[in-house]
Design a protein around this motif. Structure first.
Motif, mmCIF file in Angstrom:
data_model
loop_
_atom_site.group_PDB
_atom_site.id
_atom_site.type_symbol
_atom_site.label_atom_id
_atom_site.label_comp_id
_atom_site.label_asym_id
_atom_site.label_seq_id
_atom_site.Cartn_x
_atom_site.Cartn_y
_atom_site.Cartn_z
ATOM 1 N N LEU A 33 0.878 -1.259 0.145
ATOM 2 C CA LEU A 33 0.014 0.009 0.005
ATOM 3 C C LEU A 33 0.850 1.318 -0.125
ATOM 4 N N PHE A 34 1.949 1.187 0.860
ATOM 5 C CA PHE A 34 2.795 2.287 0.819
ATOM 6 C C PHE A 34 3.489 2.432 -0.687
ATOM 7 N N THR A 39 3.816 5.693 -5.646
ATOM 8 C CA THR A 39 3.680 5.496 -7.218
ATOM 9 C C THR A 39 2.610 6.569 -7.644
ATOM 10 N N GLY A 40 1.498 6.491 -7.077
ATOM 11 C CA GLY A 40 0.530 7.411 -7.275
ATOM 12 C C GLY A 40 0.787 8.867 -7.310
ATOM 13 N N LEU A 41 1.621 9.103 -6.289
ATOM 14 C CA LEU A 41 2.135 10.666 -5.924
ATOM 15 C C LEU A 41 3.109 10.988 -7.215
ATOM 16 N N ILE A 42 3.937 9.916 -7.524
ATOM 17 C CA ILE A 42 5.038 10.429 -8.588
ATOM 18 C C ILE A 42 4.164 10.525 -9.854
ATOM 19 N N VAL A 43 3.517 9.533 -10.327
ATOM 20 C CA VAL A 43 2.654 9.611 -11.478
ATOM 21 C C VAL A 43 1.804 10.646 -11.703
ATOM 22 N N GLY A 44 1.084 11.217 -10.557
ATOM 23 C CA GLY A 44 0.515 12.406 -10.390
ATOM 24 C C GLY A 44 1.178 13.634 -10.707
ATOM 25 N N ARG A 45 2.300 13.759 -10.188
ATOM 26 C CA ARG A 45 2.924 14.911 -10.281
ATOM 27 C C ARG A 45 3.579 14.911 -11.860
#
Length: 57
Positions: A33-34, A39-45
């Protein structure tokens, strides 16, 4: 009375076993989950930067 016995038995079965002192090891699901969150934060940025660069052009 029966409910109390079942709750007590459930608490004993559900409690983790302590094998002595040592360093606790994170569970794989927590690490997954971490990793997904990171990964979601990096892709979103990356997507936000790409959109911003397209608007600037």
């Amino acid at each position: 009375m029966r409910t109390c016995i079942f709750l007590l038995a459930g608490a004993v079965i559900a409690s983790p076993a302590h094998a002595g002192g040592g360093t606790p090891i994170p569970e794989p699901s927590n690490m997954a989950l971490f990793g997904l969150g990171l990964t979601g934060l990096i892709v979103g940025r990356m997507i936000a930067r790409r959109k911003q660069n397209q608007q600037d052009d």
